[in-house]
Design an enzyme around this catalytic site. Sequence first.
Site, PDB file in Angstrom:
ATOM      1  N   HIS A   1      -9.097   3.038  -2.091  1.00  0.00           N
ATOM      2  CA  HIS A   1      -7.753   2.542  -1.786  1.00  0.00           C
ATOM      3  C   HIS A   1      -7.274   1.505  -2.804  1.00  0.00           C
ATOM      4  O   HIS A   1      -7.036   0.349  -2.473  1.00  0.00           O
ATOM      5  CB  HIS A   1      -7.759   1.949  -0.368  1.00  0.00           C
ATOM      6  CG  HIS A   1      -6.431   1.485   0.117  1.00  0.00           C
ATOM      7  ND1 HIS A   1      -5.234   2.068  -0.270  1.00  0.00           N
ATOM      8  CD2 HIS A   1      -6.099   0.469   0.973  1.00  0.00           C
ATOM      9  CE1 HIS A   1      -4.230   1.443   0.339  1.00  0.00           C
ATOM     10  NE2 HIS A   1      -4.724   0.465   1.078  1.00  0.00           N
TER      11      HIS A   1
ATOM     12  N   CYS B   1       0.809  -1.222   0.000  1.00  0.00           N
ATOM     13  CA  CYS B   1       0.000   0.000   0.000  1.00  0.00           C
ATOM     14  C   CYS B   1       0.844   1.274   0.000  1.00  0.00           C
ATOM     15  O   CYS B   1       0.326   2.359  -0.262  1.00  0.00           O
ATOM     16  CB  CYS B   1      -0.926   0.013   1.214  1.00  0.00           C
ATOM     17  SG  CYS B   1      -1.949  -1.451   1.361  1.00  0.00           S
TER      18      CYS B   1
END
Length: 410
Positions: free
Chosen positions: A354, A85
């Site tokens: 995301h 991420c």
Amino acid sequence: MNVYIIGVGMIRFSKYPNRNVRDMAIEAIDLCLKDCGLEKKDLQAAFFSNTFWGMFSNQHSIRGQVVLRSIGIGSIPVVNVENACAGASTALHLAVTGIKAGMYDCALAVGSEKITHEDKNVSLRAYASGMDVENFDKQLKLFEEVNKSLNFQIPEDGPPGQGRSIFMDVYAMGARWHMKKFGSTQRQLAYIASKNHFHASLNPLAQYQNPMTVEEVLSDKPITYPLTRSMCAPVGDGAAAAIVCSESFLKKLTNKRPVKILASVLGSGRDRDIDDEDIGERMSKLAYEQAGVGPEDIDIAELHDATAYGELHQCEVMDFCPMGEGGIYAESGATKLGGSRPINTSGGLECRGHPIGASGLAQIYEIVQQLRGEAGKRQVEGARTGLTENGGGTIGLEEAAMCIHILQKV
């Protein structure tokens, strides 16, 4: 050497069944070039972030070259970046490092990710690659031991990762620890999520744009206690990009709207006990030192809130509030638009979305818009200095990687 962000671009994060990593990245790059008035020939290097393209479509290698050659960008060095991420912020960090080293005067950082799949379980299973796969059972045993040590009575919600990303279990464990140690509440998490839904309702590029009350968040579908669905980042797709340059390159530009990078730091997690100093504490101290500012100087921040607990926790370790008081800080209104330090005005990962290889640059996009005074209805008046914190993966009890940037209005 001073480094500046001169262009940013992103597409709306959403679920795009008919789009791919390549075409989303191309759109973000085009928007970024138009934002600063540059041409493709002006780029001297590129850093491309992606995590799942190989897993989903077998494009395991040369991902950045594949994208850039599609639009006629060749010859320049292209570095492919994978850091879970934290990939997109890492790509920016590498671009900044190259300019500071005097290797380039103008560089592109871009992140693009497609996570949606016709079989939702394929998407959810993919997240587990952000952990030590060969020692996955050992990681699950650690979670089990920590949860047992908390002696926390929780509803039965199935084995870790069943019907959800395994990272929801990571955040839920952290939230339970915080509730046990400091007395924080599920309602405080709901307040954070509600606040971010409000912010996202003002952001045309957010995946979710529906406001939700605290009560609606609390009554939403349970994921793993204390998290409900609207406290958690959605599965989605998207791309974002930024162009950075040296001071000498900046002087050649006209109609420029630069933002100065005061700090760009990247680090990794370590083995530790749950009560030891967190990676965010360590990295934020380095970032503040590099920038020559303190937490009191930060007007606005985009924090890695894959769940509402992520924002609560990062507010504490960025030293925006005392340890253990992240929930109280949120409830005070400080982190909402109009408060003393608005957090995640984009809607955060929870609501803006995301797509993991792009999220770090989406954070940068938001802070740049704010510091330029171009954030529209969600503009923070007088914003001068902003921070982004982007974590990636988990090994043991903390993120495997973390990247923090501090930006300042010019």
